[in-house]
Design a protein around this motif. Structure first.
Motif, PDB file in Angstrom:
ATOM      1  N   VAL A   1       0.841  -1.192   0.000  1.00  0.00           N
ATOM      2  CA  VAL A   1       0.000   0.000   0.000  1.00  0.00           C
ATOM      3  C   VAL A   1       0.877   1.242   0.000  1.00  0.00           C
ATOM      4  O   VAL A   1       1.859   1.323   0.740  1.00  0.00           O
ATOM      5  N   LEU A   2       0.519   2.207  -0.820  1.00  0.00           N
ATOM      6  CA  LEU A   2       1.157   3.536  -0.788  1.00  0.00           C
ATOM      7  C   LEU A   2       0.060   4.561  -0.584  1.00  0.00           C
ATOM      8  O   LEU A   2      -0.942   4.577  -1.309  1.00  0.00           O
ATOM      9  N   SER A   3       0.237   5.398   0.425  1.00  0.00           N
ATOM     10  CA  SER A   3      -0.705   6.484   0.655  1.00  0.00           C
ATOM     11  C   SER A   3       0.073   7.686   1.152  1.00  0.00           C
ATOM     12  O   SER A   3       1.166   7.545   1.707  1.00  0.00           O
ATOM     13  N   GLY A   4      -0.474   8.867   0.945  1.00  0.00           N
ATOM     14  CA  GLY A   4       0.253  10.063   1.354  1.00  0.00           C
ATOM     15  C   GLY A   4      -0.672  11.212   1.680  1.00  0.00           C
ATOM     16  O   GLY A   4      -1.869  11.191   1.355  1.00  0.00           O
ATOM     17  N   MET A   5      -0.110  12.218   2.318  1.00  0.00           N
ATOM     18  CA  MET A   5      -0.853  13.430   2.648  1.00  0.00           C
ATOM     19  C   MET A   5       0.036  14.638   2.369  1.00  0.00           C
ATOM     20  O   MET A   5       1.233  14.595   2.637  1.00  0.00           O
ATOM     21  N   ARG A   6      -0.566  15.684   1.862  1.00  0.00           N
ATOM     22  CA  ARG A   6       0.167  16.936   1.710  1.00  0.00           C
ATOM     23  C   ARG A   6       0.412  17.539   3.090  1.00  0.00           C
ATOM     24  O   ARG A   6      -0.488  17.516   3.939  1.00  0.00           O
TER      25      ARG A   6
ATOM     26  N   CYS B   1       2.820  -1.360   4.253  1.00  0.00           N
ATOM     27  CA  CYS B   1       2.358   0.006   4.002  1.00  0.00           C
ATOM     28  C   CYS B   1       3.504   1.006   3.971  1.00  0.00           C
ATOM     29  O   CYS B   1       4.436   0.931   4.783  1.00  0.00           O
ATOM     30  N   LEU B   2       3.404   1.946   3.030  1.00  0.00           N
ATOM     31  CA  LEU B   2       4.292   3.101   2.977  1.00  0.00           C
ATOM     32  C   LEU B   2       3.422   4.351   3.050  1.00  0.00           C
ATOM     33  O   LEU B   2       2.510   4.520   2.232  1.00  0.00           O
ATOM     34  N   PHE B   3       3.699   5.210   4.026  1.00  0.00           N
ATOM     35  CA  PHE B   3       2.940   6.437   4.209  1.00  0.00           C
ATOM     36  C   PHE B   3       3.865   7.620   3.952  1.00  0.00           C
ATOM     37  O   PHE B   3       4.889   7.771   4.613  1.00  0.00           O
ATOM     38  N   MET B   4       3.484   8.455   3.006  1.00  0.00           N
ATOM     39  CA  MET B   4       4.378   9.465   2.446  1.00  0.00           C
ATOM     40  C   MET B   4       3.924  10.887   2.776  1.00  0.00           C
ATOM     41  O   MET B   4       2.740  11.222   2.630  1.00  0.00           O
ATOM     42  N   VAL B   5       4.879  11.704   3.208  1.00  0.00           N
ATOM     43  CA  VAL B   5       4.662  13.148   3.303  1.00  0.00           C
ATOM     44  C   VAL B   5       4.852  13.711   1.896  1.00  0.00           C
ATOM     45  O   VAL B   5       5.969  13.740   1.380  1.00  0.00           O
ATOM     46  N   ALA B   6       3.769  14.136   1.274  1.00  0.00           N
ATOM     47  CA  ALA B   6       3.809  14.543  -0.139  1.00  0.00           C
ATOM     48  C   ALA B   6       4.179  16.020  -0.252  1.00  0.00           C
ATOM     49  O   ALA B   6       3.360  16.855  -0.668  1.00  0.00           O
ATOM     50  N   ASP B   7       5.425  16.356   0.081  1.00  0.00           N
ATOM     51  CA  ASP B   7       5.820  17.769   0.097  1.00  0.00           C
ATOM     52  C   ASP B   7       5.937  18.352  -1.309  1.00  0.00           C
ATOM     53  O   ASP B   7       5.631  19.529  -1.520  1.00  0.00           O
ATOM     54  N   TRP B   8       6.378  17.557  -2.298  1.00  0.00           N
ATOM     55  CA  TRP B   8       6.413  18.075  -3.667  1.00  0.00           C
ATOM     56  C   TRP B   8       4.998  18.374  -4.169  1.00  0.00           C
ATOM     57  O   TRP B   8       4.785  19.332  -4.901  1.00  0.00           O
TER      58      TRP B   8
ATOM     59  N   PRO C   1      -5.267   3.348  -0.990  1.00  0.00           N
ATOM     60  CA  PRO C   1      -6.514   3.753  -0.332  1.00  0.00           C
ATOM     61  C   PRO C   1      -6.948   5.145  -0.772  1.00  0.00           C
ATOM     62  O   PRO C   1      -6.206   6.118  -0.608  1.00  0.00           O
ATOM     63  N   VAL C   2      -8.123   5.240  -1.354  1.00  0.00           N
ATOM     64  CA  VAL C   2      -8.651   6.522  -1.838  1.00  0.00           C
ATOM     65  C   VAL C   2     -10.160   6.542  -1.663  1.00  0.00           C
ATOM     66  O   VAL C   2     -10.807   5.503  -1.562  1.00  0.00           O
ATOM     67  N   GLY C   3     -10.717   7.746  -1.658  1.00  0.00           N
ATOM     68  CA  GLY C   3     -12.159   7.903  -1.734  1.00  0.00           C
ATOM     69  C   GLY C   3     -12.604   7.808  -3.177  1.00  0.00           C
ATOM     70  O   GLY C   3     -11.788   7.799  -4.100  1.00  0.00           O
ATOM     71  N   GLU C   4     -13.908   7.754  -3.391  1.00  0.00           N
ATOM     72  CA  GLU C   4     -14.435   7.576  -4.747  1.00  0.00           C
ATOM     73  C   GLU C   4     -13.993   8.688  -5.689  1.00  0.00           C
ATOM     74  O   GLU C   4     -13.793   8.463  -6.882  1.00  0.00           O
ATOM     75  N   ASP C   5     -13.819   9.903  -5.148  1.00  0.00           N
ATOM     76  CA  ASP C   5     -13.449  11.023  -6.010  1.00  0.00           C
ATOM     77  C   ASP C   5     -12.033  10.911  -6.548  1.00  0.00           C
ATOM     78  O   ASP C   5     -11.674  11.586  -7.527  1.00  0.00           O
ATOM     79  N   GLN C   6     -11.220  10.050  -5.925  1.00  0.00           N
ATOM     80  CA  GLN C   6      -9.835   9.897  -6.362  1.00  0.00           C
ATOM     81  C   GLN C   6      -9.615   8.670  -7.255  1.00  0.00           C
ATOM     82  O   GLN C   6      -8.498   8.456  -7.743  1.00  0.00           O
ATOM     83  N   VAL C   7     -10.650   7.892  -7.483  1.00  0.00           N
ATOM     84  CA  VAL C   7     -10.509   6.685  -8.304  1.00  0.00           C
ATOM     85  C   VAL C   7      -9.963   6.998  -9.699  1.00  0.00           C
ATOM     86  O   VAL C   7      -9.127   6.249 -10.229  1.00  0.00           O
ATOM     87  N   PRO C   8     -10.380   8.110 -10.358  1.00  0.00           N
ATOM     88  CA  PRO C   8      -9.809   8.415 -11.677  1.00  0.00           C
ATOM     89  C   PRO C   8      -8.291   8.557 -11.656  1.00  0.00           C
ATOM     90  O   PRO C   8      -7.628   8.250 -12.658  1.00  0.00           O
ATOM     91  N   HIS C   9      -7.719   9.010 -10.550  1.00  0.00           N
ATOM     92  CA  HIS C   9      -6.268   9.123 -10.454  1.00  0.00           C
ATOM     93  C   HIS C   9      -5.605   7.746 -10.460  1.00  0.00           C
ATOM     94  O   HIS C   9      -4.522   7.571 -11.034  1.00  0.00           O
ATOM     95  N   ILE C  10      -6.253   6.785  -9.830  1.00  0.00           N
ATOM     96  CA  ILE C  10      -5.699   5.426  -9.811  1.00  0.00           C
ATOM     97  C   ILE C  10      -5.834   4.797 -11.196  1.00  0.00           C
ATOM     98  O   ILE C  10      -4.928   4.095 -11.666  1.00  0.00           O
ATOM     99  N   GLU C  11      -6.958   5.052 -11.858  1.00  0.00           N
ATOM    100  CA  GLU C  11      -7.128   4.565 -13.227  1.00  0.00           C
ATOM    101  C   GLU C  11      -6.066   5.164 -14.141  1.00  0.00           C
ATOM    102  O   GLU C  11      -5.527   4.484 -15.021  1.00  0.00           O
ATOM    103  N   PHE C  12      -5.767   6.444 -13.931  1.00  0.00           N
ATOM    104  CA  PHE C  12      -4.720   7.102 -14.712  1.00  0.00           C
ATOM    105  C   PHE C  12      -3.373   6.413 -14.489  1.00  0.00           C
ATOM    106  O   PHE C  12      -2.630   6.144 -15.441  1.00  0.00           O
ATOM    107  N   ALA C  13      -3.052   6.102 -13.234  1.00  0.00           N
ATOM    108  CA  ALA C  13      -1.786   5.420 -12.920  1.00  0.00           C
ATOM    109  C   ALA C  13      -1.731   4.047 -13.585  1.00  0.00           C
ATOM    110  O   ALA C  13      -0.679   3.616 -14.068  1.00  0.00           O
TER     111      ALA C  13
END
Length: 400
Positions: A6-11, A37-44, A148-160
């Motif tokens: 799993v990869l997840s992150g927060m700004r 699991c990898l949890f990332m600080v998404a500073d970029w 792990p994403v909410g429904e609104d972020q599913v298009p981003h996973i499809e893009f990946a």
């Protein structure tokens, strides 16, 4: 083919609030015991929309990590790291940009939505246009197959997934691939090898989806295959060559159901949040000022709980008996809004008290947090380097 990762992150936006806790952190705490699991600080990623206001960025990073740890994210169970400290993110982003059509980026739903929403900022930068590709690189760099994403972020996973598929189509080839795949199949033993090839034929020639699933299960159970042979056989099974990048799947999570103090979505930009490390006195005061059903202008006016933001808190925190008390008392004006808020004040304080106590440990010893992140960055970078080695080799960027 690859481990469940799993990869997840927060700004980094600084100290977190109750919406973050229920919307993200509680899920992280759960899945860290179920997956790698990898949890990332998404500073970029923070720079894509706030490139002109980085003064407090460093402090925001450390404040957010303290909240992660205080909430129960365990560095012994998960890898915590900062995106910009793993430069392979930038390299993979660059390499993927060579094969990603601009039209794909422009069609990402949030691209135009954010431009329309954030009208106070100039978002005409490549960084903003390309942030879905950077997000894809974040995921693909670790061959994370669950995000792990909410429904609104599913298009981003499809893009990946599309980016990974396009990359594998161009570069997922090796010399004598079919011969190597057949040799790998023989290592499974005669019976399993024959079954694998039969299932592959049924899928590639007749599109039999059940045969594909059965063949995947067969490969997953094969104990005597190396990782390279396993990759070849998965690729050969689906008519491709050796896959270099794993295609991620969305791990759907429920969105936080907590509104802010004013009834809107809980967000710092609205000034309506309940910070996780707020003092108990300040928490009690903030909750006591929460907006309620506007129809109840007087204490004697009946109300409707479903129109009241406080009721959303009750649905999360209260038992059936208390919910019934709230519903009946509100609709009959049997209780006032001050009474209705009191159980919520008590429950939120009770929930956040141990979190605030754990945070004190990290606040008093900042080197503890720095060491946790340094160890996490090192572990993350080892995984990233493995992927980049394969990517460079596949693209012909290895020079002896």
């Amino acid at each position: 083919m690859y481990p469940d990762r799993v990869l997840s992150g927060m700004r980094p936006t600084g100290a977190l609030h109750l919406g973050h806790y229920h919307g993200v952190l509680k899920n992280w705490i759960k899945i860290q015991h179920e997956f790698e699991c990898l949890f990332m600080v998404a500073d970029w990623h923070a720079l894509t929309t706030h490139y002109d206001s980085t003064l407090g960025l460093e402090n925001h990073v450390w404040e957010m990590v303290v909240d992660w740890l205080a909430a129960g994210v365990d560095p012994n169970q998960a890898t915590l790291f900062i995106q910009s400290r793993v430069p392979e993110h930038a390299e993979l982003h660059l390499l993927l940009s060579m094969v990603t059509p601009v039209g794909w980026l422009e069609r990402v739903p949030t691209y135009k939505e954010q431009q329309q929403k954030l009208t106070d900022r100039d978002l005409s930068s490549y960084g903003f246009l390309g942030y879905p590709l950077l997000q894809a690189a974040d995921i693909l760099l670790y061959r994370a197959n669950r995000v792990p994403v909410g429904e609104d972020q599913v298009p981003h996973i499809e893009f990946a997934r599309e980016v990974a598929r396009r990359f594998n189509h161009f570069y997922g080839r090796e010399k004598d691939f079919e011969a190597n795949a057949l040799e790998a199949a023989r290592k499974m033993g005669n019976k399993r090898s024959r079954l694998y090839l039969e299932l592959r034929t049924r899928y590639t020639e007749r599109g039999d989806a059940e045969a594909l699933l059965a063949a995947r299960d067969l490969l997953a159970e094969a104990q005597n295959l190396s990782l390279g042979d396993r990759e070849r056989l998965f690729g050969y099974l689906e008519g491709n060559a050796k896959p270099i990048l794993a295609e991620p799947q969305a791990l759907l999570t429920e969105a936080s159901r907590l509104p802010g103090l004013d009834g809107q979505k809980m967000a710092k930009s609205y000034g309506n949040t309940l910070p996780l490390r707020l003092s108990e006195e300040a928490l009690a005061h903030k909750i006591s000022t929460m907006k309620t059903d506007e129809a109840r202008k007087l204490r004697t006016d009946p109300g409707e709980p479903t129109r009241c933001p406080v009721y959303a808190f009750h649905k999360l925190y209260s038992d059936e008996k208390t919910l019934t008390w709230v519903e009946d008392g509100c609709r009959t004006a049997g209780i006032g809004c001050v009474q209705c808020k009191q159980p919520i004040i008590e429950q939120v304080i009770l929930e956040l008290r141990p979190l605030r106590e754990r945070a004190q440990l990290y606040q008093e010893d900042p080197t503890l947090v720095r060491n946790i992140i340094a160890d996490g960055c090192e572990r993350a970078r080892r995984l990233a380097c493995d992927t980049l080695r394969d990517v460079r080799e596949a693209m012909g960027l290895v020079y002896s």
